[in-house]
Design a protein around this motif. Structure first.
Motif, mmCIF file in Angstrom:
data_model
loop_
_atom_site.group_PDB
_atom_site.id
_atom_site.type_symbol
_atom_site.label_atom_id
_atom_site.label_comp_id
_atom_site.label_asym_id
_atom_site.label_seq_id
_atom_site.Cartn_x
_atom_site.Cartn_y
_atom_site.Cartn_z
ATOM 1 N N SER A 104 -11.005 -14.581 -31.596
ATOM 2 C CA SER A 104 -9.991 -13.628 -31.139
ATOM 3 C C SER A 104 -8.632 -14.011 -31.696
ATOM 4 N N PHE A 105 -7.849 -12.999 -31.994
ATOM 5 C CA PHE A 105 -6.492 -13.150 -32.496
ATOM 6 C C PHE A 105 -5.579 -12.429 -31.512
ATOM 7 N N LEU A 106 -5.022 -13.204 -30.575
ATOM 8 C CA LEU A 106 -4.229 -12.610 -29.503
ATOM 9 C C LEU A 106 -2.970 -11.952 -30.047
ATOM 10 N N GLY A 107 -2.734 -10.722 -29.599
ATOM 11 C CA GLY A 107 -1.532 -9.996 -29.976
ATOM 12 C C GLY A 107 -1.536 -9.384 -31.360
ATOM 13 N N GLN A 108 -2.639 -9.481 -32.097
ATOM 14 C CA GLN A 108 -2.665 -8.970 -33.470
ATOM 15 C C GLN A 108 -3.349 -7.611 -33.611
ATOM 16 N N GLY A 109 -3.841 -7.067 -32.516
ATOM 17 C CA GLY A 109 -4.500 -5.765 -32.568
ATOM 18 C C GLY A 109 -3.511 -4.641 -32.314
ATOM 19 N N PRO A 110 -4.016 -3.418 -32.238
ATOM 20 C CA PRO A 110 -3.147 -2.267 -31.968
ATOM 21 C C PRO A 110 -2.386 -2.441 -30.648
ATOM 22 N N ARG A 111 -1.127 -2.097 -30.653
ATOM 23 C CA ARG A 111 -0.252 -2.155 -29.476
ATOM 24 C C ARG A 111 -0.233 -3.544 -28.842
ATOM 25 N N GLY A 112 -0.336 -4.600 -29.662
ATOM 26 C CA GLY A 112 -0.239 -5.960 -29.174
ATOM 27 C C GLY A 112 -1.469 -6.492 -28.464
ATOM 28 N N ARG A 113 -2.548 -5.758 -28.542
ATOM 29 C CA ARG A 113 -3.795 -6.201 -27.916
ATOM 30 C C ARG A 113 -4.495 -7.206 -28.813
ATOM 31 N N PRO A 114 -5.507 -7.908 -28.256
ATOM 32 C CA PRO A 114 -6.251 -8.855 -29.096
ATOM 33 C C PRO A 114 -7.051 -8.130 -30.182
ATOM 34 N N ARG A 115 -7.234 -8.816 -31.285
ATOM 35 C CA ARG A 115 -8.111 -8.329 -32.360
ATOM 36 C C ARG A 115 -9.248 -9.331 -32.445
ATOM 37 N N TYR A 116 -10.465 -8.836 -32.625
ATOM 38 C CA TYR A 116 -11.646 -9.699 -32.661
ATOM 39 C C TYR A 116 -12.321 -9.598 -34.024
ATOM 40 N N GLU A 117 -12.803 -10.730 -34.504
ATOM 41 C CA GLU A 117 -13.475 -10.785 -35.803
ATOM 42 C C GLU A 117 -14.759 -11.602 -35.660
ATOM 43 N N THR A 118 -15.876 -11.050 -36.143
ATOM 44 C CA THR A 118 -17.138 -11.773 -36.121
ATOM 45 C C THR A 118 -17.106 -12.851 -37.192
#
Length: 66
Positions: A40-54
């Motif tokens: 998980s990449f906290l704060g890197q997704g849309p609207r400051g949400r987490p982004r997850y990468e397999t």
């Protein structure tokens, strides 16, 4: 829709009601065929949400070598 406002119902009473309501639920059967390791990449997704990468995928099953 549940109302969890403290002035109307306590949090624990509301959760207890939902647990009792759902305790008899049995969803459809399903079989897992893999496990995915996710970063998980906290704060890197849309609207400051987490982004997850397999990161990796691990197959499951008796026919798979260890």
């Amino acid at each position: 829709m549940a109302d969890f406002a403290p002035r109307t119902v306590s949090w624990s009473a509301a959760v207890t009601r939902w647990v009792r309501l759902l305790e008899g639920y049995a969803g459809p059967p399903w079989r897992a065929d893999r496990v995915e390791l996710v970063q998980s990449f906290l704060g890197q997704g849309p609207r400051g949400r987490p982004r997850y990468e397999t990161v990796d995928t691990f197959p499951l099953g008796a026919d798979r070598p260890l």
